[in-house]
Design a protein around this motif. Structure first.
Motif, PDB file in Angstrom:
ATOM      1  N   THR A   1       0.826  -1.209   0.000  1.00  0.00           N
ATOM      2  CA  THR A   1       0.000   0.000   0.000  1.00  0.00           C
ATOM      3  C   THR A   1       0.864   1.264   0.000  1.00  0.00           C
ATOM      4  OG1 THR A   1      -0.192  -0.151   2.418  1.00  0.00           O
ATOM      5  CG2 THR A   1      -1.969  -1.098   1.121  1.00  0.00           C
ATOM      6  N   LEU A   2       1.970   1.234   0.750  1.00  0.00           N
ATOM      7  CA  LEU A   2       2.891   2.372   0.747  1.00  0.00           C
ATOM      8  C   LEU A   2       3.409   2.641  -0.660  1.00  0.00           C
ATOM      9  CD1 LEU A   2       4.805   4.462   2.098  1.00  0.00           C
ATOM     10  CD2 LEU A   2       6.424   2.564   2.420  1.00  0.00           C
ATOM     11  N   TRP A   3       3.842   1.606  -1.336  1.00  0.00           N
ATOM     12  CA  TRP A   3       4.394   1.738  -2.683  1.00  0.00           C
ATOM     13  C   TRP A   3       3.391   2.349  -3.647  1.00  0.00           C
ATOM     14  CZ3 TRP A   3       8.091   2.266  -5.992  1.00  0.00           C
ATOM     15  CH2 TRP A   3       7.947   1.863  -7.326  1.00  0.00           C
ATOM     16  N   HIS A   4       2.155   1.872  -3.612  1.00  0.00           N
ATOM     17  CA  HIS A   4       1.182   2.378  -4.574  1.00  0.00           C
ATOM     18  C   HIS A   4       0.748   3.810  -4.258  1.00  0.00           C
ATOM     19  CE1 HIS A   4       0.949  -1.874  -5.823  1.00  0.00           C
ATOM     20  NE2 HIS A   4       0.747  -1.320  -6.999  1.00  0.00           N
ATOM     21  N   ARG A   5       0.719   4.176  -2.989  1.00  0.00           N
ATOM     22  CA  ARG A   5       0.456   5.590  -2.673  1.00  0.00           C
ATOM     23  C   ARG A   5       1.577   6.467  -3.214  1.00  0.00           C
ATOM     24  NH1 ARG A   5      -0.090   3.866   2.527  1.00  0.00           N
ATOM     25  NH2 ARG A   5       1.458   5.374   3.290  1.00  0.00           N
ATOM     26  N   ALA A   6       2.811   6.034  -3.012  1.00  0.00           N
ATOM     27  CA  ALA A   6       3.958   6.821  -3.488  1.00  0.00           C
ATOM     28  C   ALA A   6       4.002   6.867  -5.003  1.00  0.00           C
ATOM     29  CB  ALA A   6       5.247   6.230  -2.932  1.00  0.00           C
ATOM     30  N   LEU A   7       3.674   5.739  -5.643  1.00  0.00           N
ATOM     31  CA  LEU A   7       3.674   5.682  -7.106  1.00  0.00           C
ATOM     32  C   LEU A   7       2.717   6.717  -7.680  1.00  0.00           C
ATOM     33  CD1 LEU A   7       4.958   3.801  -9.309  1.00  0.00           C
ATOM     34  CD2 LEU A   7       2.822   2.501  -9.238  1.00  0.00           C
ATOM     35  N   GLU A   8       1.522   6.808  -7.102  1.00  0.00           N
ATOM     36  CA  GLU A   8       0.554   7.796  -7.555  1.00  0.00           C
ATOM     37  C   GLU A   8       0.992   9.208  -7.187  1.00  0.00           C
ATOM     38  OE1 GLU A   8      -2.813   9.688  -9.120  1.00  0.00           O
ATOM     39  OE2 GLU A   8      -2.026   7.669  -9.472  1.00  0.00           O
ATOM     40  N   ALA A   9       1.528   9.377  -5.980  1.00  0.00           N
ATOM     41  CA  ALA A   9       1.891  10.718  -5.500  1.00  0.00           C
ATOM     42  C   ALA A   9       3.015  11.344  -6.315  1.00  0.00           C
ATOM     43  CB  ALA A   9       2.285  10.650  -4.030  1.00  0.00           C
ATOM     44  N   ARG A  10       3.823  10.539  -6.969  1.00  0.00           N
ATOM     45  CA  ARG A  10       4.916  11.083  -7.790  1.00  0.00           C
ATOM     46  C   ARG A  10       4.419  11.734  -9.076  1.00  0.00           C
ATOM     47  NH1 ARG A  10       9.931   9.216  -5.975  1.00  0.00           N
ATOM     48  NH2 ARG A  10       9.868   7.281  -4.764  1.00  0.00           N
ATOM     49  N   ARG A  11       3.209  11.436  -9.476  1.00  0.00           N
ATOM     50  CA  ARG A  11       2.682  11.973 -10.730  1.00  0.00           C
ATOM     51  C   ARG A  11       2.365  13.466 -10.590  1.00  0.00           C
ATOM     52  NH1 ARG A  11       0.272   8.277 -14.560  1.00  0.00           N
ATOM     53  NH2 ARG A  11      -0.819  10.154 -15.256  1.00  0.00           N
ATOM     54  N   PRO A  12       2.589  14.244 -11.635  1.00  0.00           N
ATOM     55  CA  PRO A  12       2.211  15.667 -11.565  1.00  0.00           C
ATOM     56  C   PRO A  12       0.702  15.876 -11.486  1.00  0.00           C
ATOM     57  CG  PRO A  12       2.968  15.080 -13.774  1.00  0.00           C
ATOM     58  CD  PRO A  12       3.269  13.909 -12.898  1.00  0.00           C
ATOM     59  N   ASP A  13      -0.073  14.883 -11.975  1.00  0.00           N
ATOM     60  CA  ASP A  13      -1.531  14.984 -11.940  1.00  0.00           C
ATOM     61  C   ASP A  13      -2.117  14.023 -10.908  1.00  0.00           C
ATOM     62  OD1 ASP A  13      -0.834  12.685 -13.270  1.00  0.00           O
ATOM     63  OD2 ASP A  13      -2.186  12.977 -14.981  1.00  0.00           O
ATOM     64  N   ALA A  14      -1.411  13.801  -9.824  1.00  0.00           N
ATOM     65  CA  ALA A  14      -1.810  12.810  -8.818  1.00  0.00           C
ATOM     66  C   ALA A  14      -3.173  13.131  -8.217  1.00  0.00           C
ATOM     67  CB  ALA A  14      -0.766  12.752  -7.704  1.00  0.00           C
ATOM     68  N   VAL A  15      -3.937  12.066  -7.929  1.00  0.00           N
ATOM     69  CA  VAL A  15      -5.218  12.238  -7.248  1.00  0.00           C
ATOM     70  C   VAL A  15      -5.036  12.202  -5.731  1.00  0.00           C
ATOM     71  CG1 VAL A  15      -6.486  11.230  -9.168  1.00  0.00           C
ATOM     72  CG2 VAL A  15      -5.756   9.753  -7.275  1.00  0.00           C
ATOM     73  N   LEU A  16      -3.809  11.902  -5.271  1.00  0.00           N
ATOM     74  CA  LEU A  16      -3.508  11.901  -3.840  1.00  0.00           C
ATOM     75  C   LEU A  16      -2.104  12.454  -3.662  1.00  0.00           C
ATOM     76  CD1 LEU A  16      -4.589  10.766  -0.984  1.00  0.00           C
ATOM     77  CD2 LEU A  16      -2.901   8.947  -1.370  1.00  0.00           C
ATOM     78  N   HIS A  17      -1.980  13.508  -2.877  1.00  0.00           N
ATOM     79  CA  HIS A  17      -0.675  14.098  -2.600  1.00  0.00           C
ATOM     80  C   HIS A  17      -0.162  13.513  -1.288  1.00  0.00           C
ATOM     81  CE1 HIS A  17      -1.145  16.847  -5.946  1.00  0.00           C
ATOM     82  NE2 HIS A  17      -2.370  17.099  -5.506  1.00  0.00           N
ATOM     83  N   ASP A  18       0.940  12.785  -1.366  1.00  0.00           N
ATOM     84  CA  ASP A  18       1.446  12.052  -0.208  1.00  0.00           C
ATOM     85  C   ASP A  18       2.969  12.112  -0.184  1.00  0.00           C
ATOM     86  OD1 ASP A  18       1.796  10.367   1.942  1.00  0.00           O
ATOM     87  OD2 ASP A  18       0.408   8.840   1.222  1.00  0.00           O
ATOM     88  N   PRO A  19       3.539  13.298   0.069  1.00  0.00           N
ATOM     89  CA  PRO A  19       5.004  13.420   0.046  1.00  0.00           C
ATOM     90  C   PRO A  19       5.704  12.536   1.070  1.00  0.00           C
ATOM     91  CG  PRO A  19       3.964  15.420   0.907  1.00  0.00           C
ATOM     92  CD  PRO A  19       2.880  14.591   0.326  1.00  0.00           C
ATOM     93  N   GLU A  20       5.032  12.254   2.198  1.00  0.00           N
ATOM     94  CA  GLU A  20       5.665  11.423   3.217  1.00  0.00           C
ATOM     95  C   GLU A  20       5.841   9.994   2.710  1.00  0.00           C
ATOM     96  OE1 GLU A  20       7.690  11.774   6.699  1.00  0.00           O
ATOM     97  OE2 GLU A  20       6.483  13.352   5.752  1.00  0.00           O
ATOM     98  N   ALA A  21       4.868   9.490   1.945  1.00  0.00           N
ATOM     99  CA  ALA A  21       5.002   8.153   1.366  1.00  0.00           C
ATOM    100  C   ALA A  21       6.155   8.110   0.370  1.00  0.00           C
ATOM    101  CB  ALA A  21       3.698   7.742   0.683  1.00  0.00           C
ATOM    102  N   VAL A  22       6.298   9.152  -0.434  1.00  0.00           N
ATOM    103  CA  VAL A  22       7.399   9.217  -1.395  1.00  0.00           C
ATOM    104  C   VAL A  22       8.738   9.188  -0.659  1.00  0.00           C
ATOM    105  CG1 VAL A  22       8.511  10.637  -3.157  1.00  0.00           C
ATOM    106  CG2 VAL A  22       6.020  10.408  -3.129  1.00  0.00           C
ATOM    107  N   LYS A  23       8.844   9.950   0.417  1.00  0.00           N
ATOM    108  CA  LYS A  23      10.087   9.961   1.197  1.00  0.00           C
ATOM    109  C   LYS A  23      10.401   8.577   1.755  1.00  0.00           C
ATOM    110  CE  LYS A  23       9.468  14.717   2.882  1.00  0.00           C
ATOM    111  NZ  LYS A  23       9.200  15.506   4.110  1.00  0.00           N
ATOM    112  N   LEU A  24       9.387   7.882   2.249  1.00  0.00           N
ATOM    113  CA  LEU A  24       9.610   6.562   2.833  1.00  0.00           C
ATOM    114  C   LEU A  24      10.116   5.579   1.783  1.00  0.00           C
ATOM    115  CD1 LEU A  24       6.728   5.715   5.333  1.00  0.00           C
ATOM    116  CD2 LEU A  24       9.127   6.174   5.813  1.00  0.00           C
ATOM    117  N   VAL A  25       9.479   5.557   0.627  1.00  0.00           N
ATOM    118  CA  VAL A  25       9.917   4.654  -0.429  1.00  0.00           C
ATOM    119  C   VAL A  25      11.354   4.954  -0.831  1.00  0.00           C
ATOM    120  CG1 VAL A  25       9.567   4.076  -2.869  1.00  0.00           C
ATOM    121  CG2 VAL A  25       7.634   4.088  -1.305  1.00  0.00           C
ATOM    122  N   ASP A  26      11.704   6.219  -0.875  1.00  0.00           N
ATOM    123  CA  ASP A  26      13.064   6.596  -1.235  1.00  0.00           C
ATOM    124  C   ASP A  26      14.079   6.199  -0.166  1.00  0.00           C
ATOM    125  OD1 ASP A  26      12.213   7.633  -3.626  1.00  0.00           O
ATOM    126  OD2 ASP A  26      12.179   9.727  -2.954  1.00  0.00           O
TER     127      ASP A  26
END
Length: 280
Positions: A20-45
């Motif tokens: 679930t973390l991965w898919h939130r981050a995957l979507e959040a990386r998009r410029p047109d994301a339907v969910l903004h989740d910078p914390e998830a992106v940081k965790l995956v990184d």
């Protein structure tokens, strides 16, 4: 694609938390994301784990996951708008980053999860002054219910949890929450019965990830049956995703209204609990 260089202890943590973390981050990386989740992106990184190799990188799956999560975010945000100093209790929180998406600066948050998941959460997402993590079985109300401030309004969130439990434990958890938190609410999600059957038969997998068995499932048009868990459940409400992108966004309204898709979809539901007798 793998994450970063940090290698936390992941062996005892359910892989669904990483999925679930991965898919939130995957979507959040998009410029047109339907969910903004910078914390998830940081965790995956940060985490050294072969996310893409294990889970794939489906944009459709990422958007579906984000739309489901956004339903929970909307309910929590609405609750905090009504009850700014309320308490949000998150059951089976895993590596969910909702606090960083919707916190209002005044609410209190309690995350309840198994010890190994709490240990990972404390390492990767250290709690702030209004957050508390409790290592306990989320289905055992005796282990956590007394830790909740009953003087403030309470919203309980069971996101991505109940489908992994036996039906009797789901019913017991709903009843226990309804009876111990008068005037509160519970927001939960459920997979449809066809999906639960396939998952429990081991027939849903992608790349290196096997979807775990899902003993509890509920078609969307069955949500009113949740009232039977306890007389203290006084209202049941469907929460529908909004704001989808592209073809998925165009088809989503049809999936919500046209039989048989309307009943055979993943659903997010809010249960409202009766006030205590004599309570205003």
């Amino acid at each position: 694609m793998s994450g970063g260089g940090e290698r936390p202890e992941l062996e005892q943590v359910p892989e669904t938390a990483l999925w679930t973390l991965w898919h939130r981050a995957l979507e959040a990386r998009r410029p047109d994301a339907v969910l903004h989740d910078p914390e998830a992106v940081k965790l995956v990184d940060r985490i050294d784990f072969p996310f893409a190799e294990r889970f794939g990188a489906s944009g459709v799956q990422g958007q579906l996951q984000a739309l489901r999560v956004a339903c929970f975010d909307r309910e929590v945000a609405d609750f905090l708008a009504r009850e700014p100093r309320g308490t949000v209790v998150c059951l089976g929180d895993g590596l969910e980053t909702q606090y960083w998406r919707v916190d209002n600066g005044r609410a209190h948050w309690l995350s309840v999860d198994l010890p190994e998941s709490v240990a990972l959460r404390e390492k990767l997402l250290p709690p702030g002054p209004r957050q508390r993590y409790l290592a306990a079985d989320a289905t055992d109300l005796d282990a956590w219910a007394d830790e909740v401030d009953r003087d403030q309004a309470v919203l309980i969130s069971a996101q991505g949890l109940l489908m992994y439990l036996p039906p009797a434990r789901v019913r017991s958890l709903i009843a226990g929450c309804a009876e111990r938190f008068p005037g509160g609410s519970l927001v939960l999600d459920a997979v449809p019965r066809w999906f639960g059957r396939l998952a429990s038969a081991g027939r849903i997998r992608g790349r290196g990830y096997q979807v775990p068995p899902m003993p509890w499932a509920m078609d969307a048009d069955e949500r009113d049956k949740l009232r039977t868990a306890s007389p203290a459940v006084v209202a049941v409400r469907d929460v529908r995703p909004t704001g989808g992108r592209g073809l998925l966004g165009a088809l989503l309204p049809l999936a919500m209204t046209v039989p048989p898709l309307a009943s055979r979809r993943l659903s997010v539901t809010v249960l409202d609990f009766a006030e205590r007798s004599g309570q205003p």
